[in-house]
Design an enzyme around this catalytic site. Structure first.
Site, PDB file in Angstrom:
ATOM      1  N   LYS A 137       0.854  -1.193   0.000  1.00  0.00           N
ATOM      2  CA  LYS A 137       0.000   0.000   0.000  1.00  0.00           C
ATOM      3  C   LYS A 137       0.888   1.240   0.000  1.00  0.00           C
ATOM      4  CE  LYS A 137      -4.366   0.920   2.386  1.00  0.00           C
ATOM      5  NZ  LYS A 137      -4.999   0.911   3.720  1.00  0.00           N
TER       6      LYS A 137
HETATM    7  O1  G3P Z   1      -9.210   2.011   4.360  1.00  0.00           O
HETATM    8  C1  G3P Z   1      -9.027   3.329   4.750  1.00  0.00           C
HETATM    9  C2  G3P Z   1      -9.507   3.551   6.125  1.00  0.00           C
HETATM   10  O2  G3P Z   1      -8.723   2.849   7.054  1.00  0.00           O
HETATM   11  C3  G3P Z   1      -9.638   4.983   6.500  1.00  0.00           C
HETATM   12  O3  G3P Z   1     -10.808   5.083   7.171  1.00  0.00           O
HETATM   13  O4  G3P Z   1     -12.451   6.033   8.686  1.00  0.00           O
HETATM   14  O5  G3P Z   1     -10.037   6.703   8.879  1.00  0.00           O
HETATM   15  O6  G3P Z   1     -11.421   7.487   6.980  1.00  0.00           O
HETATM   16  P1  G3P Z   1     -11.202   6.402   7.962  1.00  0.00           P
END
Ligand code: G3P
Length: 220
Positions: free
Chosen positions: A83
């Site tokens: 990633k």
């Molecule tokens: O896959 C991406 C994720 O981990 C980010 O999520 O909720 O931090 O925007 P969030």
């Protein structure tokens, strides 16, 4: 649509894997830090549980170190993909890693132009953050739809799969599925919400109460 879980917690991964619906796992440095471990150790453990793609994020910030770190991460297990956060250095590293047969998941995608460039560089996955787009008053699902349309317009880009990421609710998952998105990476709590419905719980409770009479636990 393939379902990935977005976590580095082994208990959550084991539980959702036991449901028979799990296709892969995405991790990121914040999720790994919450588990007090490091990315190589944790993705090695995850690979023993889940038979599917597992994203392991690089900490490096320049393309040469991204390539070195990415090669090390990919060598841990054949299911591991690297990633990288969307930027110029990540594009350069993606091209090199892709040419070596290493799958890259380009993350922190917030626009269709970013997704187009990542796919052109050879990213196996692009991860638009639909929840974080909603957070700033944009419409994450619109960007997701545009990305899917653009990548489907070209055979050369058809190997790139789109991962709907930053999912905040079951509706995000359904919107991604309606668009025919390849993958949604979903937090544990949202997966739990998706499985339940108050009317189902009510029906099961009634069914159990009825069965108690039938099998004689409660005399009529
Ligand atoms: O896959 C991406 C994720 O981990 C980010 O999520 O909720 O931090 O925007 P969030």
């Amino acid at each position: 649509m393939k379902i990935f879980i977005d976590t580095a917690n082994l208990d959550m991964i084991r539980e959702i894997n036991s449901w028979g619906i799990l296709d892969g796992v995405t991790t990121n440095p914040s999720l790994i830090a919450k588990e007090n471990t490091d990315t190589p150790t944790r993705v090695r453990e995850i690979a023993k549980i889940v038979d599917g793609p597992i994203s392991a994020e690089c900490m490096a910030t320049d393309w040469e170190q991204m390539v070195t770190e990415g090669e090390k991460l990919a060598a841990i297990h054949p299911n591991i993909n690297v990633k990288l956060p969307m930027c110029v250095d990540s594009l350069k590293a993606t091209k090199i890693l892709a040419d070596k047969g290493i799958r890259v998941n380009m993350t922190l995608i917030f626009s269709s132009s970013q997704a187009l460039l990542a796919a052109k560089a050879g990213a196996r996955y692009v991860s638009p953050f639909i929840g974080r787009l909603d957070d700033i008053g944009a419409h994450g699902t619109d960007t997701l739809a545009e990305i899917l349309q653009i990548l489907r317009n070209y055979d050369q880009l058809s190997d790139t799969e789109v991962i709907a990421a930053s999912i905040r609710n079951p509706t995000h998952v359904l919107e991604a599925a309606e668009l025919g998105c390849d993958i949604a990476t979903i937090p544990y709590n949202i997966l739990k919400l998706m499985v339940s419905h108050p009317k189902t719980d009510e029906g099961i409770a009634k069914f159990k109460a009825g069965n108690q009479y039938i099998i004689g636990i409660i005399p009529k």
